[in-house]
Motif scaffolding. Structure first.
Motif, PDB file in Angstrom:
ATOM      1  N   GLY A 163       0.750  -1.181   0.052  1.00 34.39           N
ATOM      2  CA  GLY A 163       0.041   0.078  -0.080  1.00 34.39           C
ATOM      3  C   GLY A 163       0.755   1.210   0.062  1.00 34.39           C
ATOM      4  O   GLY A 163       2.001   1.178  -0.450  1.00 34.39           O
ATOM      5  N   GLN A 481      -3.141 -12.386   5.888  1.00 35.82           N
ATOM      6  CA  GLN A 481      -3.013 -12.895   4.568  1.00 35.82           C
ATOM      7  C   GLN A 481      -2.623 -14.277   4.809  1.00 35.82           C
ATOM      8  O   GLN A 481      -2.582 -14.955   5.853  1.00 35.82           O
ATOM      9  CB  GLN A 481      -1.689 -12.159   4.131  1.00 35.82           C
ATOM     10  CG  GLN A 481      -0.265 -12.666   4.765  1.00 35.82           C
ATOM     11  CD  GLN A 481       0.843 -11.704   4.373  1.00 35.82           C
ATOM     12  OE1 GLN A 481       0.936 -10.445   4.324  1.00 35.82           O
ATOM     13  NE2 GLN A 481       1.929 -12.354   4.065  1.00 35.82           N
ATOM     14  N   SER A 500      -5.586  -8.685   3.538  1.00 36.45           N
ATOM     15  CA  SER A 500      -6.136  -7.371   3.565  1.00 36.45           C
ATOM     16  C   SER A 500      -5.500  -6.712   4.885  1.00 36.45           C
ATOM     17  O   SER A 500      -4.783  -7.346   5.809  1.00 36.45           O
ATOM     18  CB  SER A 500      -7.706  -7.844   3.927  1.00 36.45           C
ATOM     19  OG  SER A 500      -7.862  -8.532   5.041  1.00 36.45           O
ATOM     20  N   GLY A 557      -7.304  -1.959   2.922  1.00 36.68           N
ATOM     21  CA  GLY A 557      -6.823  -2.343   1.525  1.00 36.68           C
ATOM     22  C   GLY A 557      -6.912  -3.882   1.352  1.00 36.68           C
ATOM     23  O   GLY A 557      -6.832  -4.655   2.532  1.00 36.68           O
ATOM     24  N   PHE A 559      -5.311  -7.131  -1.195  1.00 38.63           N
ATOM     25  CA  PHE A 559      -4.184  -7.332  -2.538  1.00 38.63           C
ATOM     26  C   PHE A 559      -4.441  -8.897  -2.802  1.00 38.63           C
ATOM     27  O   PHE A 559      -4.856  -9.791  -1.914  1.00 38.63           O
ATOM     28  CB  PHE A 559      -3.069  -6.927  -1.963  1.00 38.63           C
ATOM     29  CG  PHE A 559      -2.437  -7.919  -0.955  1.00 38.63           C
ATOM     30  CD1 PHE A 559      -1.622  -8.963  -1.290  1.00 38.63           C
ATOM     31  CD2 PHE A 559      -2.376  -7.689   0.467  1.00 38.63           C
ATOM     32  CE1 PHE A 559      -0.795  -9.893  -0.383  1.00 38.63           C
ATOM     33  CE2 PHE A 559      -1.945  -8.534   1.378  1.00 38.63           C
ATOM     34  CZ  PHE A 559      -1.237  -9.626   1.128  1.00 38.63           C
ATOM     35  N   GLU A 561      -1.834 -11.873  -4.602  1.00 36.21           N
ATOM     36  CA  GLU A 561      -0.582 -12.114  -5.219  1.00 36.21           C
ATOM     37  C   GLU A 561      -0.646 -13.615  -6.000  1.00 36.21           C
ATOM     38  O   GLU A 561      -0.969 -14.491  -5.455  1.00 36.21           O
ATOM     39  CB  GLU A 561       0.810 -11.738  -4.683  1.00 36.21           C
ATOM     40  CG  GLU A 561       2.128 -12.185  -5.250  1.00 36.21           C
ATOM     41  CD  GLU A 561       3.173 -11.875  -4.359  1.00 36.21           C
ATOM     42  OE1 GLU A 561       3.488 -10.841  -4.227  1.00 36.21           O
ATOM     43  OE2 GLU A 561       3.829 -12.814  -3.694  1.00 36.21           O
ATOM     44  N   ASP A 575       0.927  -9.018  -8.806  1.00 37.26           N
ATOM     45  CA  ASP A 575       0.499  -8.297  -7.757  1.00 37.26           C
ATOM     46  C   ASP A 575      -0.746  -7.383  -8.212  1.00 37.26           C
ATOM     47  O   ASP A 575      -0.579  -6.483  -8.942  1.00 37.26           O
ATOM     48  CB  ASP A 575       1.298  -7.797  -6.810  1.00 37.26           C
ATOM     49  CG  ASP A 575       2.339  -8.525  -6.398  1.00 37.26           C
ATOM     50  OD1 ASP A 575       2.111  -9.043  -5.098  1.00 37.26           O
ATOM     51  OD2 ASP A 575       3.290  -8.726  -6.865  1.00 37.26           O
ATOM     52  N   ARG A 577      -3.579  -4.535  -6.076  1.00 36.58           N
ATOM     53  CA  ARG A 577      -4.115  -4.041  -4.578  1.00 36.58           C
ATOM     54  C   ARG A 577      -5.029  -2.816  -4.795  1.00 36.58           C
ATOM     55  O   ARG A 577      -4.999  -1.922  -5.686  1.00 36.58           O
ATOM     56  CB  ARG A 577      -2.932  -3.634  -3.910  1.00 36.58           C
ATOM     57  CG  ARG A 577      -3.047  -3.293  -2.460  1.00 36.58           C
ATOM     58  CD  ARG A 577      -2.205  -2.775  -1.676  1.00 36.58           C
ATOM     59  NE  ARG A 577      -2.553  -2.233  -0.310  1.00 36.58           N
ATOM     60  CZ  ARG A 577      -2.341  -2.922   0.680  1.00 36.58           C
ATOM     61  NH1 ARG A 577      -2.047  -4.059   0.916  1.00 36.58           N
ATOM     62  NH2 ARG A 577      -2.573  -2.310   1.921  1.00 36.58           N
ATOM     63  N   ASP A 579      -6.768   0.135  -2.311  1.00 40.21           N
ATOM     64  CA  ASP A 579      -6.740   0.770  -0.910  1.00 40.21           C
ATOM     65  C   ASP A 579      -7.659   2.129  -0.951  1.00 40.21           C
ATOM     66  O   ASP A 579      -7.989   2.632  -2.123  1.00 40.21           O
ATOM     67  CB  ASP A 579      -5.297   1.648  -0.581  1.00 40.21           C
ATOM     68  CG  ASP A 579      -4.526   0.610  -0.103  1.00 40.21           C
ATOM     69  OD1 ASP A 579      -4.144   0.164   1.017  1.00 40.21           O
ATOM     70  OD2 ASP A 579      -3.663  -0.015  -1.332  1.00 40.21           O
TER      71      ASP A 579
END
Length: 923
Positions: A163, A481, A500, A557, A559, A561, A575, A577, A579
Motif C-alpha cells: 500500500g 494474509q 487485507s 486495503g 491485495f 499475488e 500483484d 491491490r 486501498d
C-alpha cells in the motif's frame, strides 16, 4: 511477514548485496546447501518460497554483518548502505525543530516514500512530524540495533503489496526470535573532543519452540552520547569563511544581524553598530559585515553550535511465542525512549528603542539618529537556546501464524504510537523583554555579562523553561494474509496469496499555551486577556502562534499475488491491490515481475509496477500557522522590497531570517508512481559473484514546498509564496515566507545498484572482498505543475543533493579466532550552488563585494578498520577505528539544511576518527 523457525537458505541468501564485505547469496548458498529448506516469507512477497533469489532486488544484513560495520544505531547502519540517500541524520537537528527525528530514504526518493516495517508490520509515523510533511515517516531511533537479528531492504517500489509509503522500497527490521541463553554486550566510542558514546545491552531467552513449545525473549539496551561543539572542528568553527579559488582569495560571511551588543537601524534605513563606531572593531563572537550601505557587527552564530547533540536512549523488546500444533501464537512488545538535547546560539530578535529614552540618548543620539528605531539584539545573558526533546515509541503486535492443511496464513493486530514532547529554555516572552528594554533595566548595547545585577535578575525572571510543543501519532492495524498452491503446471506449482488490512490513524498536535500565543506571562502561566490589559505574549525572536488540532482517518486495503512457473527456470509474479482512505479516496496499484534462470549460474529478473503515497494526516488537516523561520538569512533585494510594499509590510533589515507560515491542504492529491527494475546475477565460479540491477521510478503530483532559496532568488515569480507576520515586540509588520503543502509536479529518478564479491579459502584463512555501489543516472523534478525541470544529481543548486556514486569496498580476513576487516567508503564529488562572496586582495581588503563563485566538493573517501577476537565460545572482543585517516568533510558554502556552514552535516559525518571497543559475554 514473519521469520522462519530456523535459519534457512532463503533467510541467509535473499540478496547478492551484503554490507560489510561478507559473502553474497552464492557463497551463502554453498554454506547452506546441506540445510533443510523451509518455505519462508520474504520482504516484497506474500508467498513463501525456497528460492535463494527472487524476482525483486532485496539485500539482507545479518547480525554479524551489522557488527562489522561498526554502526552503533540503526541510523548509522542504514546511512552506510549505498542504496540509501536523502534521509535525515542525527546532525539534522542542529538549528531546527526536529525533535531528534532520523529517517531513511532509498535511492534519494524520500524518507516519507520509504516504508519501514518491524517484523513485517507497519509502524506509526513520528509524533513530532510537521504539517509540511517533514518527519512524516518512522523515526529510526525507535528501533534498537541490539534487538535486530537481520534487516531486509527491498530496493523496488512495493505499493502493490504494502500500500502507501512504499514507492521507494521497504526496510524490514527482523528482531530476535526463538532465542535461548543470555548475553551482555558493552561498548564505547571515542571521537576527538566530543560525541563520545557508551552503550550496553542484555538479551535473554527461555524455552525452545521445537522441544518446549514456547519461547520468551527479552532485550534491553541503553546508550548515551555527549555533545560535539562546532569549535572542536576547524571546518565548522566559524561563519566567517576565508578560502582560495582559482588563484584568488574570497570571504563568505554567515552571520546574524541580531548581535551582542545590538545593531540598530539609522535614520537612513541602514544597519549600523554603535559598538563598532565607538571602538573601531567588533567584539568577540562577531565580525564586521559591510553590505551596501550597511556596516555592522554580525553575530557568528556558527561558532556557538553543537553540531552533534547530546542523546540518551533506552529500549526494551519482549517477544513471546507459543506453538499449538501447526500454529504459532505470538506477542511482541517494543518500548523505546530517546532523549536528545540540542543547543544553538542565544535567542535573537528586535526590541524598540524610543527617541528620547535613556538608552536612545546614551547610545543613539550621539550618532545622529533622531527617530524611533529598532535594536537587533542577541540575548546572550540568557545562555543557549536549548531544546530538550523526548520521543517515546510503543509497538505491540499480537497474532497467529501457521498452516491449515496446505494454506499458510498469518493474522496480526498491531498498536503503534509515537509520543513526542519538546521542552525549551533560553527564550523570554517578546513583550516582557521589550518592556524591560523600554524601562532601561536591560541594556542591549553592552557586552555579554555586563548587565547590571538588577538587569540580570530581571532577565532571569522572564526566561521561560518548560514544555513548548509536541505531538502524538497512533496507528492501529489488523492485517491478514494467506497463501497456498492452487494448481500444478509442468514447471511447478501455481501459488496464490491474498490479504487485507484495516488501519486507523490519529494525529494530535499539542503546542503549549505559550506556543499558541495565549499567555500574558509565560513564566507564571498567566492567560492573556486584552480586555483586562493582559496582552498576549509570544516567544521572542520569532512569531510563534501554533494551532493545536486532532485529526483522524481510516483506511483499508486488499491485495492478491500469484506466482506462475511458466516453464522451467521462468517464473512470473503478479500483484494487484486496492486501498481506500476516508479523507482522500481510493488507489489501485499493480505489479508484474519475472525471474529467469537459464543456467544455474545466471539469473535475470525484472519488474514493472505502479504505486501511490497518501498525504499525511497533518498535511491535509493542519490550520494556517507560524512555522518557524527560514533556514538561511536573506538580504532585502529590490524584488523583495516590491513584494513587501505590495503587502504593506517591511523587509527584514540587513541580512536576516524571515518568518515562515504554513498550513495543511485539504485538496492535496496522493502521489502516484510508476517504477521498473531489470537486473542480473552471475556466478562464473564458486568464488565470484557479480550482480547489477537497473531501477527507475517516476512520480507525479509530488508533495512538497517550494525551495526557499529558489523563491527568495526570484520572489516576483512566486508571488503566491508571501504573506506577513507582525512582530509584537516592535509592532512592525514584516514580510513572511508562505510555505504551503503543494502537489509540485513530477519527479524522476533512475540508477544502477551493483556489487561484486570474491570469497576464497587460503592457507592462512578465509578472504572475502566485496564492492557495493549505487550509480545514479537521473534525478530530475519540478517545483510546480508543468514547470521547468531541475536536477540535484551531483548539484546542490536546488538546496538538495544526490551523489552520482556512493558505495563501499570491504575486505575481511578470517584466521582462526581472529577476524580483520578493512573497509573503504566513497562518495563522489558534486558542484556547490553559485554563491555571492567578497573578493579580497593580499591585504585583506574587499576589491569585489559581489563576486560569484561555484565550488566543487571533492570526492570523499574514508577507511574503517575492525578486529574481532573470539576468545572462546562465550566471549568475544571487537575494536576498530572509523574514518581511520580522520578525513574532514569537503568545504562548501551551501548546505542541504541546518545552521552549519563550511561543510554539509546532512551529507557527511563530523565526528572524524572514532575509536570503538565492544565486548560480548554469552551465558
Amino acid at each position: 511477514m514473519h521469520t522462519p523457525h530456523s535459519r534457512t537458505k532463503l533467510a541467509v541468501s535473499i540478496s547478492a548485496i551484503l554490507v560489510s564485505g561478507l559473502a553474497t547469496s552464492a557463497a551463502y548458498a554453498q554454506d547452506a546447501s546441506t540445510q533443510t529448506l523451509e518455505r519462508v516469507e520474504i520482504t516484497g512477497s506474500a508467498i513463501r518460497r525456497i528460492d535463494a533469489e527472487g524476482a525483486l532486488p532485496v539485500m539482507v544484513l545479518k547480525k554479524d554483518d551489522i557488527a562489522k560495520t561498526g554502526a552503533t544505531s540503526t541510523v548509522d547502519l542504514l546511512q552506510r548502505l549505498s542504496t540509501v540517500q536523502g534521509g535525515t541524520p542525527e546532525a539534522g537537528s542542529v538549528g531546527g525543530s526536529t525533535f531528534g527525528f532520523s529517517g531513511v530514504s532509498i535511492h534519494d526518493v524520500g524518507e516519507t516514500r520509504t516504508l519501514v516495517l518491524l517484523n513485517g508490520h507497519r509502524l506509526s509515523q513520528f509524533g513530532g512530524q510537521t504539517l509540511t510533511g517533514f518527519a512524516a515517516g518512522f523515526d529510526l531511533n525507535g528501533i534498537p540495533v541490539s534487538a535486530i537479528e537481520r534487516v531486509e531492504v527491498l530496493t523496488d517500489g512495493a505499493s502493490a503489496l504494502y500500500g502507501s509509503d512504499a514507492i521507494a522500497g521497504v526496510v524490514n527490521f527482523i528482531t530476535k526470535r526463538d532465542y535461548q541463553g543470555a548475553s551482555i554486550t558493552v561498548g564505547v566510542s571515542t571521537p576527538k573532543d566530543g560525541a563520545k558514546e557508551k552503550r550496553a545491552s542484555i538479551s535473554a531467552g527461555f524455552g525452545n519452540l521445537d522441544t518446549d513449545g514456547y519461547n520468551i525473549g527479552v532485550t534491553y539496551g541503553h546508550d548515551e552520547r555527549t555533545a560535539l561543539k562546532a569549535t572542536s572542528r576547524s571546518y565548522a568553527s566559524t561563519g566567517n569563511l576565508l578560502f582560495s579559488e582559482g588563484g584568488k582569495t574570497y570571504r563568505s560571511q554567515n552571520s546574524s544581524a541580531s548581535s551582542i551588543p545590538a545593531n540598530v537601524v539609522d535614520d537612513n534605513g541602514n544597519l549600523i553598530s554603535p559598538y563598532l563606531i565607538k571602538n573601531g572593531s567588533c567584539p568577540t563572537n562577531t565580525f564586521r559585515v559591510t553590505d551596501g550601505s550597511d556596516d555592522y557587527c554580525g553575530f557568528d552564530y556558527v561558532s556557538t553550535l553543537e553540531i552533534y547533540p547530546v542523546r540518551k536512549r533506552d529500549s526494551l523488546m519482549t517477544s513471546a511465542t507459543a506453538r499449538v500444533g501447526t500454529h504459532d501464537l505470538f506477542a511482541d512488545v517494543l518500548m523505546s525512549q530517546t532523549k536528545q538535547t540540542s543547543r544553538i546560539a542565544p535567542v535573537p530578535g528586535g526590541v524598540p528603542v524610543t527617541a528620547g529614552s535613556a538608552l536612545f540618548n546614551q547610545y543613539l543620539a550621539p550618532l545622529g539618529i533622531t527617530q524611533d528605531t529598532t535594536a537587533y539584539y542577541r540575548v546572550n545573558d540568557l545562555g543557549w537556546r536549548t531544546n530538550e526533546d523526548k520521543a517515546k515509541f510503543l509497538d505491540i503486535a499480537i497474532g497467529s501464524r501457521g498452516t491449515f492443511g496446505t494454506i499458510d496464513y498469518s493474522a496480526t493486530y498491531t498498536h503503534s504510537k509515537s509520543d513526542v514532547k519538546g521542552n525549551i529554555s533560553g527564550y523570554p516572552g517578546a513583550l516582557a523583554l521589550s518592556k524591560l528594554t523600554s524601562s532601561g533595566l536591560i541594556d542591549p548595547f553592552v557586552l555579554s555579562g555586563q548587565q547590571s545585577a538588577d538587569g540580570q535578575k530581571a532577565l532571569d525572571s522572564i526566561a521561560y523553561k518548560g514544555y513548548w510543543d509536541g505531538g502524538a501519532a497512533t496507528l492501529d492495524t489488523i492485517q491478514t494474509q494467506a497463501s497456498t498452491a492452487i494448481a500444478t503446471l509442468p514447471a511447478g506449482e501455481v501459488t496464490l496469496a491474498v490479504g487485507s488490512n484495516f488501519n486507523k490513524e490519529k494525529f494530535e498536535s499539542k503546542p503549549s499555551l505559550f506556543a499558541q500565543g495565549l499567555l500574558s506571562d509565560p513564566v507564571t502561566g498567566t492567560l492573556c486577556d486584552p480586555a483586562k490589559g493582559l496582552e498576549c505574549n509570544q516567544r521572542f525572536g520569532d512569531a510563534a502562534a501554533m494551532v493545536p488540532y486532532t485529526a483522524k482517518r481510516n483506511s483499508w486495503g486488499v491485495f492478491s499475488e500469484v506466482n506462475v512457473p511458466v516453464v522451467k527456470g521462468l517464473d512470473l509474479t503478479g500483484d494487484v491491490r486496492y486501498d481506500r482512505f476516508s479523507d482522500f479516496g481510493g488507489a489501485s496499484t499493480g505489479k508484474l515481475s519475472f525471474r529467469f534462470t537459464p543456467t544455474k549460474t545466471f539469473l535475470l529478473r525484472g519488474s514493472v509496477g505502479t504505486g501511490f503515497h497518501a498525504p499525511s494526516v497533518p498535511q491535509v488537516n493542519a490550520a494556517l500557522q507560524s512555522y518557524g523561520v527560514t533556514e538561511d538569512p536573506y538580504t532585502c533585494t529590490a524584488a523583495l522590497q516590491q513584494i513587501a510594499t505590495s503587502l504593506s509590510a517591511q523587509c527584514q533589515p540587513g541580512k536576516k531570517q524571515y518568518d515562515v507560515l504554513a498550513s495543511g491542504n485539504p485538496d492535496l492529491k496522493a502521489e502516484r508512481s510508476k517504477q521498473a527494475t531489470l537486473g542480473f546475477r552471475m556466478e562464473p565460479t564458486r568464488s565470484i559473484s557479480v550482480g547489477l540491477d537497473y531501477w527507475w521510478v517516476g512520480i507525479r503530483d509530488a508533495f512538497g514546498q517550494l525551495d526557499e532559496e529558489t523563491v527568495f532568488k526570484n520572489p516576483l515569480k512566486y508571488a503566491g509564496s508571501w504573506s506577513t507576520q507582525k512582530d509584537i515586540a516592535t509592532g512592525a509588520t514584516y514580510l513572511a515566507f508562505k510555505n504551503d503543502n503543494l502537489n509540485l509536479g513530477k519527479l524522476f529518478k533512475s540508477g544502477l545498484d551493483l556489487d561484486a564479491t570474491f570469497r576464497e579459502k587460503f592457507g592462512f584463512g578465509k578472504v572475502t572482498s566485496q564492492i557495493q555501489a549505487t550509480y545514479m543516472l537521473r534525478s530530475r523534478f519540478q517545483y510546480e505543475q508543468n514547470g521547468d525541470y531541475f536536477s540535484n544529481l551531483g548539484d546542490n543548486t536546488t538546496g538538495s543533493m544526490a551523489f552520482r556514486w556512493k558505495g563501499s569496498w570491504r575486505n575481511t580476513v578470517a584466521m582462526g579466532a581472529w577476524e580483520h576487516t578493512l573497509g573503504m567508503n566513497f562518495k563522489s564529488g558534486y558542484h556547490d550552488a553559485e554563491t555571492e562572496v567578497q573578493e579580497l586582495d593580499a591585504a585583506g581588503n574587499v576589491v569585489n563585494p559581489a563576486a560569484v563563485v561555484r565550488l566543487r566538493a571533492k570526492a570523499y573517501y574514508t577507511f574503517d578498520w575492525q578486529t574481532t577476537w573470539n576468545i572462546n565460545k562465550t566471549m568475544s572482543l571487537s575494536g576498530g577505528v572509523l574514518n581511520l585517516g580522520d578525513k574532514a568533510p569537503p568545504f562548501v558554502l551551501n548546505t542541504t539544511g541546518g545552521q552549519q556552514v563550511g561543510y554539509d552535516a546532512n551529507l557527511y559525518d563530523p565526528r572524524g576518527r572514532t575509536w570503538y571497543l565492544n565486548g560480548t559475554v554469552q551465558f
